[in-house]
Design a protein around this motif. Structure first.
Motif, mmCIF file in Angstrom:
data_model
loop_
_atom_site.group_PDB
_atom_site.id
_atom_site.type_symbol
_atom_site.label_atom_id
_atom_site.label_comp_id
_atom_site.label_asym_id
_atom_site.label_seq_id
_atom_site.Cartn_x
_atom_site.Cartn_y
_atom_site.Cartn_z
ATOM 1 N N PHE A 119 0.839 -1.096 -0.199
ATOM 2 C CA PHE A 119 0.087 -0.202 0.026
ATOM 3 C C PHE A 119 1.045 1.402 -0.098
ATOM 4 N N LEU A 120 1.876 1.263 0.799
ATOM 5 C CA LEU A 120 2.542 2.378 0.978
ATOM 6 C C LEU A 120 3.647 2.806 -0.141
ATOM 7 N N PHE A 121 3.985 1.762 -0.595
ATOM 8 C CA PHE A 121 4.960 1.927 -1.794
ATOM 9 C C PHE A 121 4.042 2.325 -3.198
ATOM 10 N N SER A 122 3.455 1.513 -3.539
ATOM 11 C CA SER A 122 2.661 1.692 -4.854
ATOM 12 C C SER A 122 1.617 2.955 -4.924
ATOM 13 N N PHE A 123 0.894 2.916 -3.713
ATOM 14 C CA PHE A 123 -0.041 4.099 -3.751
ATOM 15 C C PHE A 123 0.614 5.556 -3.432
ATOM 16 N N SER A 124 1.705 5.495 -2.685
ATOM 17 C CA SER A 124 2.311 6.696 -2.695
ATOM 18 C C SER A 124 3.168 7.166 -3.900
ATOM 19 N N GLY A 139 7.475 2.103 2.420
ATOM 20 C CA GLY A 139 6.773 1.089 1.875
ATOM 21 C C GLY A 139 7.920 -0.037 1.221
ATOM 22 N N GLY A 140 8.835 0.452 0.650
ATOM 23 C CA GLY A 140 9.810 -0.557 0.201
ATOM 24 C C GLY A 140 10.691 -1.247 1.081
ATOM 25 N N LEU A 141 10.792 -0.516 2.226
ATOM 26 C CA LEU A 141 11.645 -1.033 3.334
ATOM 27 C C LEU A 141 10.753 -2.260 3.954
ATOM 28 N N LEU A 142 9.286 -1.961 4.102
ATOM 29 C CA LEU A 142 8.155 -3.049 4.611
ATOM 30 C C LEU A 142 8.107 -4.128 3.732
ATOM 31 N N LEU A 143 8.221 -3.973 2.422
ATOM 32 C CA LEU A 143 8.192 -4.954 1.258
ATOM 33 C C LEU A 143 9.717 -5.876 1.768
ATOM 34 N N ALA A 144 10.671 -5.214 1.646
ATOM 35 C CA ALA A 144 11.732 -6.013 2.146
ATOM 36 C C ALA A 144 11.852 -6.914 3.158
ATOM 37 N N VAL A 145 11.258 -6.052 4.158
ATOM 38 C CA VAL A 145 11.088 -7.021 5.726
ATOM 39 C C VAL A 145 10.200 -8.034 5.499
ATOM 40 N N GLY A 146 9.179 -7.852 4.687
ATOM 41 C CA GLY A 146 8.359 -8.957 4.223
ATOM 42 C C GLY A 146 8.822 -10.159 3.814
#
Length: 129
Positions: A81-86, A110-117
């Motif tokens: 959400f944060l990455f794409s929608f921003s 958002g990218g950081l959270l994706l990497a964490v995921g």
């Protein structure tokens, strides 16, 4: 709501929206965006679809009964959400000449959270061995 169901719902919604936004970007926005803006918009759509598919796969592969699995799911849902929608917000506001600069720092978060995921997915898989 159960985390498994939540991950599956977000995966399906993100997939649906990626198709809609992809078509919108390819047709309705094509003449309004610069090539650089169009490329950025497409990047948001691609990452959204990649992670929609990942969420669907994970939703059918994990029970999300342990904290590590839940953190993985939440990181990917929120990160997408944060990455794409921003990116969408930055591109669309920029195309209208009023760039919402406050969204700039949200994209890397958002990218950081994706990497964490993804990292948590690796840990989950390693613990399954």
């Amino acid at each position: 709501m159960e985390t498994t169901t939540l991950v599956q719902i977000f995966g399906a919604v993100y997939g649906l929206l990626a198709v809609i936004f992809g078509a919108f970007g390819a047709h309705a926005l094509k003449k309004r965006l610069t090539p650089e803006q169009h490329h950025s918009f497409e990047t948001g759509v691609k990452y959204q679809m990649y992670h929609a598919l990942l969420l669907m796969i994970l939703g059918f592969s994990f029970d999300f009964n342990v904290a590590l699995e839940k953190y993985m799911g939440y990181s990917l849902v929120l990160g997408t959400f944060l990455f794409s929608f921003s990116i969408y917000g930055l591109v669309l506001s920029s195309s209208k000449g009023n760039k919402m600069r406050f969204l700039g720092p949200i994209t890397p978060l958002g990218g950081l959270l994706l990497a964490v995921g993804w990292f948590l997915l690796i840990l989950n898989l390693m613990y399954a061995i």
